[in-house]
Design an enzyme around this catalytic site. Structure first.
Site, PDB file in Angstrom:
ATOM      1  N   GLU A  25       0.832  -1.216   0.000  1.00 15.28           N
ATOM      2  CA  GLU A  25       0.000   0.000   0.000  1.00 15.28           C
ATOM      3  C   GLU A  25       0.859   1.256   0.000  1.00 15.28           C
ATOM      4  O   GLU A  25       0.451   2.291  -0.536  1.00 15.28           O
ATOM      5  CB  GLU A  25      -0.947  -0.006   1.201  1.00 15.28           C
ATOM      6  CG  GLU A  25      -1.996  -1.094   1.117  1.00 15.28           C
ATOM      7  CD  GLU A  25      -2.868  -1.154   2.352  1.00 15.28           C
ATOM      8  OE1 GLU A  25      -4.072  -0.854   2.224  1.00 15.28           O
ATOM      9  OE2 GLU A  25      -2.343  -1.480   3.439  1.00 15.28           O
ATOM     10  N   GLU A  76      -7.726   6.204  10.641  1.00 16.54           N
ATOM     11  CA  GLU A  76      -8.067   6.995  11.823  1.00 16.54           C
ATOM     12  C   GLU A  76      -7.139   8.194  11.956  1.00 16.54           C
ATOM     13  O   GLU A  76      -7.583   9.292  12.312  1.00 16.54           O
ATOM     14  CB  GLU A  76      -7.978   6.126  13.094  1.00 16.54           C
ATOM     15  CG  GLU A  76      -9.018   5.034  13.173  1.00 16.54           C
ATOM     16  CD  GLU A  76      -8.643   3.727  12.463  1.00 16.54           C
ATOM     17  OE1 GLU A  76      -9.300   2.717  12.773  1.00 16.54           O
ATOM     18  OE2 GLU A  76      -7.726   3.718  11.607  1.00 16.54           O
ATOM     19  N   LYS A 102     -11.537   3.384   2.237  1.00 17.25           N
ATOM     20  CA  LYS A 102     -10.535   2.774   1.360  1.00 17.25           C
ATOM     21  C   LYS A 102     -11.303   1.859   0.419  1.00 17.25           C
ATOM     22  O   LYS A 102     -11.970   0.915   0.848  1.00 17.25           O
ATOM     23  CB  LYS A 102      -9.527   1.972   2.173  1.00 17.25           C
ATOM     24  CG  LYS A 102      -8.447   1.321   1.315  1.00 17.25           C
ATOM     25  CD  LYS A 102      -7.503   0.472   2.150  1.00 17.25           C
ATOM     26  CE  LYS A 102      -6.658   1.359   3.022  1.00 17.25           C
ATOM     27  NZ  LYS A 102      -5.569   0.591   3.687  1.00 17.25           N
TER      28      LYS A 102
END
Length: 122
Positions: A25, A76, A102
């Site tokens: 990612e 978060e 996401k």
């Protein structure tokens, strides 16, 4: 006329960013969707028709875009930065509803997305 509440909204704003705990990612990134509803007193702008009397949604978008550029492991953390930046930049804001999703998260599920929602109120 009595206004019970007024808001500036950004709906389904798409970003390509590098948030996530998985190593790939941080390399290839992913797609994210942001929904934002910001409480703001719009009465003056309703009367004046002047952009200086409102929260300019282009300025709001630019702020969110800047925060989305900063890689984070956790959504978060990204959401917290966005809320803090809005609060610090626009002192007349009364509330913030933020959904950060996401899209196609790497968790082996067939779903549209996973994410966080934050409701902040002054």
């Amino acid at each position: 006329m009595k206004i019970e509440g007024s808001y500036i909204v950004l709906r389904h704003v798409r970003f390509q960013a590098f948030h996530g705990v998985m190593p790939q990612e941080g390399i290839v990134g992913g797609d994210f969707d942001v929904d934002l509803r910001v409480g703001y007193p719009l009465e003056r702008a309703m009367e004046s028709d002047e952009v200086n009397d409102t929260l300019n949604y282009a300025a709001l978008y630019a702020l969110v875009k800047q925060e989305m550029k900063q890689p984070s492991k956790l959504l978060e953390h990204v959401a917290g930065r966005i809320v803090a930046a809005i609060d610090n930049t626009f002192p007349l804001v009364t509330s913030i509803d933020l959904t950060l999703t996401k899209l196609n998260p790497p968790m082996g599920a067939d779903c549209e997305g996973a994410g966080v929602e934050v409701h902040w109120k002054r």
